[in-house]
Design a protein around this motif. Structure first.
Motif, PDB file in Angstrom:
ATOM      1  N   GLN A  75       0.613  -0.884   0.196  1.00  0.00           N
ATOM      2  CA  GLN A  75       0.006  -0.063  -0.232  1.00  0.00           C
ATOM      3  C   GLN A  75       0.685   1.090  -0.339  1.00  0.00           C
ATOM      4  OE1 GLN A  75      -3.484   0.395   3.106  1.00  0.00           O
ATOM      5  NE2 GLN A  75      -2.949  -2.560   3.246  1.00  0.00           N
ATOM      6  N   LEU A  76       2.031   1.115   0.149  1.00  0.00           N
ATOM      7  CA  LEU A  76       3.001   2.031   0.421  1.00  0.00           C
ATOM      8  C   LEU A  76       3.410   2.489  -1.283  1.00  0.00           C
ATOM      9  CD1 LEU A  76       5.314   0.986   3.092  1.00  0.00           C
ATOM     10  CD2 LEU A  76       3.563   3.426   3.041  1.00  0.00           C
ATOM     11  N   ARG A  77       3.745   4.273  -1.107  1.00  0.00           N
ATOM     12  CA  ARG A  77       3.851   4.455  -2.639  1.00  0.00           C
ATOM     13  C   ARG A  77       5.592   5.308  -2.796  1.00  0.00           C
ATOM     14  NH1 ARG A  77       4.863   9.916  -3.461  1.00  0.00           N
ATOM     15  NH2 ARG A  77       4.210  10.446  -5.875  1.00  0.00           N
ATOM     16  N   CYS A  78       5.978   4.067  -3.287  1.00  0.00           N
ATOM     17  CA  CYS A  78       7.225   4.223  -3.011  1.00  0.00           C
ATOM     18  C   CYS A  78       8.108   2.912  -3.754  1.00  0.00           C
ATOM     19  CB  CYS A  78       7.880   4.116  -1.265  1.00  0.00           C
ATOM     20  SG  CYS A  78       7.851   2.295  -0.776  1.00  0.00           S
ATOM     21  N   GLY A  79       9.558   2.829  -4.276  1.00  0.00           N
ATOM     22  CA  GLY A  79      10.554   1.905  -4.903  1.00  0.00           C
ATOM     23  C   GLY A  79      10.588   0.867  -4.213  1.00  0.00           C
TER      24      GLY A  79
END
Length: 500
Positions: A418-422
């Motif tokens: 759910q995390l918006r990251c790479g």
């Protein structure tokens, strides 16, 4: 009357620990940059012609030289950055591991492969290959001056490119160590410059971006500088890979291993004096375990010692003295707006450069600059949340999106996705950076493109598709000889195949 040419401009590399001059390096101008790119372009044809096996052999030899001279290279890293020697050695070890992976996997990832031509083009043999870009320009950072740029350098070399490397003006010696060790490993480097090092400041980097013959620029640094790099590259439509900053969160769920989570928060936030793009800057801990977690962090962080001229300590001084002002501004703003110091405080940040003692703050407003802006120093903000879902919401409430960490016994994978990251580490910290097969890069203000892994190899190649006719179709379609009857037959096939 006798005239003499002025001496070329130079600058000094200084020790962050003592301020002493380590060495002097030239400031390369536009003419020198263009000449370096031109020579690298000529070498690229030879390097590409070696094929995967030839490159793998030579990169393997470079790996052996780096292993044999690991301490020598690490000493230059430690001297120029101020980080503890063992931290510098760890950085070199990670770079060596990536060099090994890139050289040994390049053929598997980049060799030409067949793909299905489909029913309508069944008379064709279709394939996809990856060809070198030619010359790749790498603009490196000062915080991890060997590990980070090697994530571009070795993958670009393994893909068949030559590299022109502009290291940070704070760590030019590390760039020269890389070029020196490669020259020792590969005898042909004297004739074919595979890795050319250019030293200087922003204008040297700008000249590299604009130099004719550059196939791509791989940049690591701040988003603000990244925008200037992109602007310079846009003049000649040079593609770019941008690895910019982060404001990386760590989430501590109610069922987390608190000892491990606290250790990760302190290491992720304080190692390398907090000067880590994927380091921990924000922690969101579930209310039910927040008290115990904060106490464990306090115990661990309060024991850390900042090194100086006489001893290394657990963390070194700030590599770039001006960064101290940023850390001070963040700490003062957070405290003035109601934040509470768990470890250290405003007094931990010296008036001028030098070492900053660890600072841990809690109850900091979410719109404070200590939460919204990249600090890049030994400051960690820990805020309480009612549950892990709220932690995810706050973690994503930023323009940055580089890395993240989740500590949870049951929901680790669920929360990570759910995390918006790479990249995300679960029940560990920054572990993704040490796994060569995993791509590394961000989204949003943290940049775009990927180093490391198969994606990192393909980042430094151009995709080439080839369709080869094996035999002529009985129905001419892509020809002015096409007939109404042939078109009717084709439409019938399409309706039968796709219209059901």
């Amino acid at each position: 009357m006798t005239t003499t040419n002025p001496a070329p401009a130079e600058f000094a590399s200084l020790s962050p620990r003592t301020g002493a001059e380590l060495a002097r390096y030239p400031v390369h101008d536009g003419e020198q940059v263009r000449a370096a790119v031109r020579d690298a372009g000529e070498a690229a044809a030879w390097w590409d012609g070696l094929g995967f096996a030839g490159r793998r052999t030579r990169l393997g030899a470079w790996k052996k030289v780096l292993v044999a001279q690991l301490d020598r290279v690490a000493r230059v890293v430690a001297d120029e950055t101020g980080k503890p020697f063992d931290d510098a050695r760890l950085e070199v070890v990670l770079a060596i591991d990536h060099l090994d992976w890139a050289s040994s996997h390049a053929e598997k990832v980049l060799k030409r492969r067949s793909v299905s031509p489909g029913m309508l083009m069944g008379n064709q043999a279709a394939s996809v290959g990856y060809r070198p870009l030619g010359v790749v320009g790498v603009i490196g950072p000062w915080n991890y001056p060997i590990f980070t740029p090697m994530g571009s350098i070795v993958y670009a070399l393994a893909a068949g490119n030559t590299v022109v490397f502009k290291p940070s003006e704070l760590t030019p010696g590390v760039g020269h160590e890389l070029a020196r060790t490669l020259a020792e490993a590969v005898p042909e480097v004297g004739r074919y410059p595979l890795l050319t090092v250019l030293t200087g400041f922003g204008p040297t980097g700008a000249e590299l971006c604009r130099a004719p013959g550059i196939g791509k620029i791989a940049f690591t640094g701040s988003a603000a500088t990244g925008r200037r790099v992109m602007s310079a590259c846009a003049e000649n439509l040079v593609p770019v890979l941008m690895e910019c900053g982060g404001k990386d969160p760590l989430i501590v769920d109610g069922d987390a291993d608190l000892d491990a989570a606290a250790d990760a928060a302190v290491w992720g936030g304080m190692s390398n004096a907090g000067q880590t793009c994927v380091g921990v800057e924000r922690v969101y801990v579930v209310e039910s375990v927040a008290g115990r977690f904060l106490e464990k962090v306090r115990e661990t962080a309060s024991r850390l010692q900042v090194g100086g001229a006489a001893h290394e300590g657990d963390l070194g001084p700030m590599t770039m003295p001006a960064q101290t002002d940023v850390v001070r501004r963040h700490v003062v703003d957070a405290l003035e707006r109601g934040g509470r110091a768990v470890v250290g405080g405003a007094e931990s940040v010296p008036a001028e450069g030098g070492g900053i003692s660890p600072v841990v703050l809690t109850d900091v407003p979410e719109d404070s600059v200590a939460v919204t802006e990249e600090t890049f120093g030994p400051l960690v903000v820990i805020n309480r949340v009612p549950d892990a879902d709220e932690a995810v919401r706050r973690a994503n409430a930023t323009g940055y999106g580089l890395g993240a960490t989740v500590f949870s016994a049951k929901r680790g994978a669920e929360l990570a996705q759910q995390l918006r990251c790479g990249m995300v580490s679960i029940n560990g910290v920054i572990s993704f950076a040490g796994i060569p097969a995993l791509p590394f890069g961000g989204v949003g203000e943290s940049g775009f493109g990927r180093i490391h892994g198969a994606e990192g190899l393909r980042e430094f190649a151009r995709t080439q598709s080839i369709a080869r006719q094996r035999f002529a179709l009985p129905i001419a379609v892509t020809s002015f000889r096409r007939t109404a009857r042939g078109m009717s037959t084709l439409l019938g096939l399409v309706r039968t195949r796709h219209g059901r």
